[in-house]
Scaffold this active site. Structure first.
Site, PDB file in Angstrom:
ATOM      1  N   CYS A  39       0.794  -1.237   0.000  1.00 25.01           N
ATOM      2  CA  CYS A  39       0.000   0.000   0.000  1.00 25.01           C
ATOM      3  C   CYS A  39       0.825   1.285   0.000  1.00 25.01           C
ATOM      4  O   CYS A  39       0.571   2.200  -0.794  1.00 25.01           O
ATOM      5  CB  CYS A  39      -0.949  -0.009   1.189  1.00 25.01           C
ATOM      6  SG  CYS A  39      -0.144  -0.524   2.718  1.00 25.01           S
ATOM      7  N   HIS A  77      -2.693   6.510   4.362  1.00 29.09           N
ATOM      8  CA  HIS A  77      -1.270   6.560   4.697  1.00 29.09           C
ATOM      9  C   HIS A  77      -0.666   7.882   4.226  1.00 29.09           C
ATOM     10  O   HIS A  77      -1.002   8.385   3.147  1.00 29.09           O
ATOM     11  CB  HIS A  77      -0.506   5.459   3.952  1.00 29.09           C
ATOM     12  CG  HIS A  77      -0.749   4.075   4.463  1.00 29.09           C
ATOM     13  ND1 HIS A  77      -1.451   3.782   5.603  1.00 29.09           N
ATOM     14  CD2 HIS A  77      -0.329   2.871   3.960  1.00 29.09           C
ATOM     15  CE1 HIS A  77      -1.457   2.472   5.787  1.00 29.09           C
ATOM     16  NE2 HIS A  77      -0.806   1.892   4.808  1.00 29.09           N
TER      17      HIS A  77
END
Ligand code: A2P
Length: 338
Positions: free
Chosen positions: A131, A234
């Site tokens: 990710c 994130h």
């Protein structure tokens, strides 16, 4: 448009359920949807385009018993290790969200905005990257293409959702079912297992996957990965040493033109990307674009993206879309014969 039979493995999980949602939203041409998870979930239902779909237990014969064209896997590395080859042997195109196959030679590791060509004419297992790596790739591609890359330093600020449902639960409750210490009011500089050299597996993944996706096997890359008390999204601070000198205007213009990226960078007005910008959408937001005065040809920037969507589910569905775009008539003819 041909319609495909699509399986989602791990359909009751955070990424798997988002895969179902993204397939719906992007109107992926699905003829039949199959949802797989463990025996614990068998018989539950998940919704797809407003209709219930009964979850089945994944077994070694699932891909033989059902007529499946494409399978999106997000049920952990152990599951992918066993089931991805079984699916591929049955003629299924597998898009695997685990780290199990990413570094295997010959297995494409794909961010569709960056290296879609590696799946042209390909059949078998395709790996979806890590990710935090995914969200940096379209940004670094623009820098690679114009200036060349010399060295990348990543510092990540990763959301709890990266650790699945348990991670979100630990963030909400302050429990430690998946983290070493309580996450609320804290930051935890360990993601995934520690390795012999003191780095973590997550950091190693960022290094290796960056090289593979960008096609730069010798690129100097280093990373420090940190869990922060954020639910989704994130953040990654990137320090990029380039081969050639650059000007910030051109960097900004290139990033603005890059598919999948939104530049949000107006320091005077306190405008910069935050995880809430990207939560539940598919874009990569970039800002804090500035020169690193400590050495020549070096740039600092900051980016955020929803780790469950662009960092996992959406990127997987985008890979499926690219694969379908490239799939030639012979693939469909072979499938019909099989
Ligand atoms: P289940 O819900 O039945 O445990 P998350 O990462 O959010 O925790 O989700 C993990 C997903 O992977 C869940 O859907 C889980 O199913 C599924 N899963 C885990 N192990 C297996 C397995 N061996 N076979 C099939 N699905 C699995």
């Amino acid at each position: 448009m041909k319609k495909l039979n699509v399986a989602v493995v791990g359909a009751t999980g955070l990424v798997g359920s988002t895969m179902l949602k993204v397939l719906e939203e992007r109107e992926f041409p699905v003829a039949q949807i199959y949802a797989f998870a463990t025996a614990r979930s068998a018989g539950k239902t998940v919704m797809f385009h407003g209709a219930p779909c009964v979850v089945e237990e994944l077994t070694e014969t699932s891909f033989v018993d059902h007529d499946i064209d494409v399978a999106l896997l997000s049920a952990g590395g152990g599951t992918s290790k066993v089931y991805a080859p079984l699916a591929a042997e049955a003629g299924v195109t597998v898009i695997d969200n685990s780290s199990q196959w990413r570094q295997v030679d010959g297995i494409p590791l794909v961010v569709p905005e960056v290296n879609p060509e590696v799946i042209k004419g390909y059949r078998g297992i395709i790996a979806n990257p890590n990710c935090s790596t995914i969200q940096c790739m379209p940004i670094l591609k623009t820098l690679r293409d114009r200036y060349g890359l010399k060295r990348i330093v990543y510092s990540t600020y990763q959301a709890a959702a990266g650790a699945g449902m348990k991670g979100l639960h630990d963030l909400e409750e302050g429990t430690t079912t998946t983290f070493d210490y309580p996450l609320p009011l804290n930051v935890l500089p360990r993601i995934d297992e520690f390795m012999e050299d003191g780095s973590t597996k997550e950091e190693w993944k960022m290094v290796q996957e960056t090289r593979k996706i960008l096609g730069l096997p010798d690129l100097a890359v280093t990373a420090t990965c940190v869990r922060v008390p954020v639910d989704f999204g994130h953040g990654v601070a990137i320090n990029a040493e380039l081969q050639d000198d650059f000007d910030l205007e051109t960097v900004r213009a290139d990033l603005e033109a890059q598919d999948g990226v939104i530049v949000k960078d107006d320091p005077k007005n306190h405008v910069y990307p935050i995880p809430q910008d990207c939560k539940f959408n598919d874009m990569i937001y970039v800002g804090r674009i500035r020169r690193d005065a400590s050495q020549p040809n070096t740039l600092n920037l900051w980016c955020v993206a929803d780790n469950i969507r662009k960092g996992a589910a959406t990127n997987s569905v985008q890979i499926a879309e690219k694969w379908l775009e490239y799939a030639d008539e012979s693939w469909f003819a072979d499938r019909e014969e099989a």
